[in-house]
Design a protein around this motif. Sequence first.
Motif, PDB file in Angstrom:
ATOM      1  N   ASP A  84      22.129  82.698  25.087  1.00 16.89           N
ATOM      2  CA  ASP A  84      21.030  83.079  25.703  1.00 16.89           C
ATOM      3  C   ASP A  84      20.026  81.859  26.215  1.00 16.89           C
ATOM      4  OD1 ASP A  84      21.230  86.146  25.272  1.00 16.89           O
ATOM      5  OD2 ASP A  84      21.115  85.291  23.253  1.00 16.89           O
ATOM      6  N   VAL A  85      20.207  80.722  25.330  1.00 16.45           N
ATOM      7  CA  VAL A  85      19.092  79.598  25.600  1.00 16.45           C
ATOM      8  C   VAL A  85      20.233  78.377  25.322  1.00 16.45           C
ATOM      9  CG1 VAL A  85      17.323  78.229  24.977  1.00 16.45           C
ATOM     10  CG2 VAL A  85      17.205  81.074  24.968  1.00 16.45           C
ATOM     11  N   VAL A  86      20.082  77.275  26.162  1.00 15.02           N
ATOM     12  CA  VAL A  86      20.562  76.110  25.786  1.00 15.02           C
ATOM     13  C   VAL A  86      19.619  74.804  25.645  1.00 15.02           C
ATOM     14  CG1 VAL A  86      22.124  74.180  26.815  1.00 15.02           C
ATOM     15  CG2 VAL A  86      22.700  76.730  27.185  1.00 15.02           C
ATOM     16  N   ILE A  87      19.695  74.223  24.541  1.00 11.84           N
ATOM     17  CA  ILE A  87      18.985  72.954  24.465  1.00 11.84           C
ATOM     18  C   ILE A  87      19.827  72.023  24.745  1.00 11.84           C
ATOM     19  CG2 ILE A  87      17.602  71.637  22.937  1.00 11.84           C
ATOM     20  CD1 ILE A  87      16.985  74.148  20.929  1.00 11.84           C
ATOM     21  N   HIS A  88      19.626  71.167  25.754  1.00 12.37           N
ATOM     22  CA  HIS A  88      20.561  69.988  26.285  1.00 12.37           C
ATOM     23  C   HIS A  88      20.011  68.752  25.558  1.00 12.37           C
ATOM     24  CE1 HIS A  88      23.711  67.678  28.128  1.00 12.37           C
ATOM     25  NE2 HIS A  88      23.038  67.669  29.266  1.00 12.37           N
ATOM     26  N   SER A  89      20.617  68.297  24.818  1.00 18.35           N
ATOM     27  CA  SER A  89      20.187  66.977  23.886  1.00 18.35           C
ATOM     28  C   SER A  89      21.339  66.101  24.233  1.00 18.35           C
ATOM     29  CB  SER A  89      19.848  67.287  22.584  1.00 18.35           C
ATOM     30  OG  SER A  89      19.114  66.152  22.159  1.00 18.35           O
ATOM     31  N   ALA A  90      22.429  66.432  24.441  1.00 18.68           N
ATOM     32  CA  ALA A  90      23.628  65.426  24.424  1.00 18.68           C
ATOM     33  C   ALA A  90      23.363  64.258  25.531  1.00 18.68           C
ATOM     34  CB  ALA A  90      24.933  66.084  24.683  1.00 18.68           C
ATOM     35  N   GLY A  91      23.716  63.215  25.360  1.00 16.37           N
ATOM     36  CA  GLY A  91      23.708  62.023  26.217  1.00 16.37           C
ATOM     37  C   GLY A  91      23.703  60.765  25.591  1.00 16.37           C
ATOM     38  N   LEU A  92      24.226  59.783  26.574  1.00 19.47           N
ATOM     39  CA  LEU A  92      24.079  58.649  26.068  1.00 19.47           C
ATOM     40  C   LEU A  92      22.861  57.665  26.276  1.00 19.47           C
ATOM     41  CD1 LEU A  92      26.075  55.971  25.457  1.00 19.47           C
ATOM     42  CD2 LEU A  92      26.352  55.809  27.961  1.00 19.47           C
ATOM     43  N   THR A  93      22.303  57.308  24.948  1.00 19.42           N
ATOM     44  CA  THR A  93      20.902  56.899  24.963  1.00 19.42           C
ATOM     45  C   THR A  93      21.039  55.289  24.697  1.00 19.42           C
ATOM     46  OG1 THR A  93      20.881  57.414  22.705  1.00 19.42           O
ATOM     47  CG2 THR A  93      19.959  58.908  24.145  1.00 19.42           C
ATOM     48  N   GLU A  94      22.005  54.576  24.590  1.00 23.71           N
ATOM     49  CA  GLU A  94      22.000  53.449  24.546  1.00 23.71           C
ATOM     50  C   GLU A  94      21.466  52.589  25.818  1.00 23.71           C
ATOM     51  OE1 GLU A  94      25.269  49.649  23.375  1.00 23.71           O
ATOM     52  OE2 GLU A  94      25.753  51.840  23.100  1.00 23.71           O
ATOM     53  N   TRP A  95      20.885  51.592  25.469  1.00 23.06           N
ATOM     54  CA  TRP A  95      20.186  50.860  26.737  1.00 23.06           C
ATOM     55  C   TRP A  95      21.150  49.547  27.048  1.00 23.06           C
ATOM     56  CZ3 TRP A  95      14.816  50.001  24.339  1.00 23.06           C
ATOM     57  CH2 TRP A  95      14.025  51.057  24.294  1.00 23.06           C
ATOM     58  N   GLY A  96      21.137  49.242  28.220  1.00 21.80           N
ATOM     59  CA  GLY A  96      21.758  47.848  28.830  1.00 21.80           C
ATOM     60  C   GLY A  96      23.125  48.027  29.273  1.00 21.80           C
ATOM     61  N   LEU A  97      23.686  49.348  29.393  1.00 21.35           N
ATOM     62  CA  LEU A  97      25.063  49.615  29.920  1.00 21.35           C
ATOM     63  C   LEU A  97      25.130  49.617  31.475  1.00 21.35           C
ATOM     64  CD1 LEU A  97      25.945  52.356  27.110  1.00 21.35           C
ATOM     65  CD2 LEU A  97      26.583  49.739  27.277  1.00 21.35           C
ATOM     66  N   PRO A  98      26.124  49.679  31.828  1.00 23.95           N
ATOM     67  CA  PRO A  98      26.537  49.523  33.480  1.00 23.95           C
ATOM     68  C   PRO A  98      26.156  51.191  33.906  1.00 23.95           C
ATOM     69  CG  PRO A  98      28.320  48.429  32.580  1.00 23.95           C
ATOM     70  CD  PRO A  98      27.518  48.943  31.338  1.00 23.95           C
ATOM     71  N   ALA A  99      25.523  51.380  35.057  1.00 22.45           N
ATOM     72  CA  ALA A  99      25.147  52.485  35.646  1.00 22.45           C
ATOM     73  C   ALA A  99      26.406  53.292  35.363  1.00 22.45           C
ATOM     74  CB  ALA A  99      24.612  52.451  37.091  1.00 22.45           C
ATOM     75  N   GLU A 100      27.700  52.997  35.578  1.00 19.94           N
ATOM     76  CA  GLU A 100      28.740  53.937  35.718  1.00 19.94           C
ATOM     77  C   GLU A 100      28.988  54.437  34.239  1.00 19.94           C
ATOM     78  OE1 GLU A 100      30.573  49.941  35.849  1.00 19.94           O
ATOM     79  OE2 GLU A 100      28.784  50.877  36.741  1.00 19.94           O
ATOM     80  N   ARG A 101      28.690  53.837  33.200  1.00 22.64           N
ATOM     81  CA  ARG A 101      28.749  54.421  31.800  1.00 22.64           C
ATOM     82  C   ARG A 101      28.020  55.758  31.609  1.00 22.64           C
ATOM     83  NH1 ARG A 101      30.309  51.016  27.647  1.00 22.64           N
ATOM     84  NH2 ARG A 101      29.836  52.778  26.469  1.00 22.64           N
ATOM     85  N   TYR A 102      26.675  55.810  32.211  1.00 25.14           N
ATOM     86  CA  TYR A 102      25.797  57.010  31.956  1.00 25.14           C
ATOM     87  C   TYR A 102      26.185  58.038  32.879  1.00 25.14           C
ATOM     88  CZ  TYR A 102      22.947  53.404  29.748  1.00 25.14           C
ATOM     89  OH  TYR A 102      22.279  52.478  29.128  1.00 25.14           O
ATOM     90  N   ARG A 103      27.024  57.907  33.810  1.00 21.68           N
ATOM     91  CA  ARG A 103      27.257  59.228  34.792  1.00 21.68           C
ATOM     92  C   ARG A 103      28.177  60.363  33.970  1.00 21.68           C
ATOM     93  NH1 ARG A 103      26.974  61.225  39.554  1.00 21.68           N
ATOM     94  NH2 ARG A 103      25.481  59.481  40.408  1.00 21.68           N
ATOM     95  N   PRO A 104      29.001  59.913  33.351  1.00 22.16           N
ATOM     96  CA  PRO A 104      29.921  61.112  32.824  1.00 22.16           C
ATOM     97  C   PRO A 104      29.141  62.049  31.974  1.00 22.16           C
ATOM     98  CG  PRO A 104      31.220  59.149  32.990  1.00 22.16           C
ATOM     99  CD  PRO A 104      29.695  58.611  33.111  1.00 22.16           C
ATOM    100  N   ILE A 105      28.435  61.681  31.089  1.00 22.64           N
ATOM    101  CA  ILE A 105      27.649  62.475  30.140  1.00 22.64           C
ATOM    102  C   ILE A 105      26.320  62.713  30.527  1.00 22.64           C
ATOM    103  CG2 ILE A 105      26.875  60.691  28.588  1.00 22.64           C
ATOM    104  CD1 ILE A 105      27.416  62.779  26.357  1.00 22.64           C
ATOM    105  N   ASN A 106      25.395  61.727  31.004  1.00 22.74           N
ATOM    106  CA  ASN A 106      24.130  62.041  31.213  1.00 22.74           C
ATOM    107  C   ASN A 106      23.808  62.991  32.694  1.00 22.74           C
ATOM    108  OD1 ASN A 106      23.767  60.793  28.966  1.00 22.74           O
ATOM    109  ND2 ASN A 106      22.214  59.158  29.764  1.00 22.74           N
ATOM    110  N   ILE A 107      24.632  62.573  33.582  1.00 26.17           N
ATOM    111  CA  ILE A 107      24.562  63.202  34.789  1.00 26.17           C
ATOM    112  C   ILE A 107      25.638  64.292  34.956  1.00 26.17           C
ATOM    113  CG2 ILE A 107      24.518  62.888  37.547  1.00 26.17           C
ATOM    114  CD1 ILE A 107      23.573  59.979  36.777  1.00 26.17           C
TER     115      ILE A 107
END
Length: 348
Positions: A84-107
């Motif tokens: 019924d409800v989603v809390i979406h907390s999954a994500g890559l939170t480490e700083w300093g990585l190339p932009a393409e590393r964040y796309r698969p999970i964060n975007i």
Amino acid sequence: MSTRPRTVLLTGASGVVGRSILRESRGLPGGGGGDGGPGALRLVAASHSTAVPEAPGPTVSLDMTADWFGLGADAWEALAAEVDVVIHSAGLTEWGLPAERYRPINIDGTRRIIEFAERAGAAVHFMSTAFVAALADTAPAPLGADNVCRNYISSKQAAEDLLADSGIPHTVFRPTNLVGDSTTGWTSQGQIVQLMSDWIGRGRAPFIPAHPGIRMDFVPQDLLSGAVLRAIELGDDKGDFWVTYGEEAMDVDGCLQVLARHAAARGRTLRIPPVVDPDGIDQEELERLPPMSRSYLAVLRDVSEVTWCSGGVLPTSMPELRERYGVPNVDDTEAYLRSLAYAAAHLS
């Protein structure tokens, strides 16, 4: 009207925010397990591969980077029928990585959550970051292209944009850097605040790079968790909430005084390092420092830049969170001190 408990899918359940939400859910009717009758919440903890000790029941393994979350179409449909409800907390939170590393999970992972929520008819409560303020059109200065936080922040902003364009009911919670539980200091794992604080508190920082007038905005994780769960209890499905202290946050001197108190409690005397405007750092002096010191100082400088580009003080929704969701009025310096003490005792 259905009397069954509402089922809440929590992604990223093994992370710092996820485990804090699960701990806070123990105070709900039924303890988050859905046994409290009408109005109760049943939390389904989703993690990719890591155990979730706080989960009130069986967990589900989801891969946010894969179609159907890696479940296959039939299992994905069955899960959507429950939620019924989603809390979406999954994500890559480490700083300093190339932009393409964040796309698969964060975007792309957020895009998959949107598709799932549409199928489930579920509202989404998204865990973003207060640092997106540094990318606003109203920012007093542009955030540096090589800032260690930039690619992470940009991925969170892109995820927010996807949600805004989707038309699905959703809220966005934008926490600043989180510290441990406001009462106990507990946290499931150390984060950048604890790491940098320990380094400074041991007297290893020759100086602190900080833009004039900025605030050191740290929020106890249970304030975020409690607000999210209360929003779900009330059925709220729209709103943007800055989970920060804003003008109430400690300044740099106040932060250093807390570190001195913590050091004293550990039997050490901290000689408080000078605070230096990043624009006035002597580069030759910097080059003479050990590589680790240069790295830590660079992170401090970049985080200061994020705050500076956010206006020096982060936007805040704290008064609204206190009034509507019952978020307690917690002194940030005392919560920070408790968090440091917990980290020293349990995470060192």
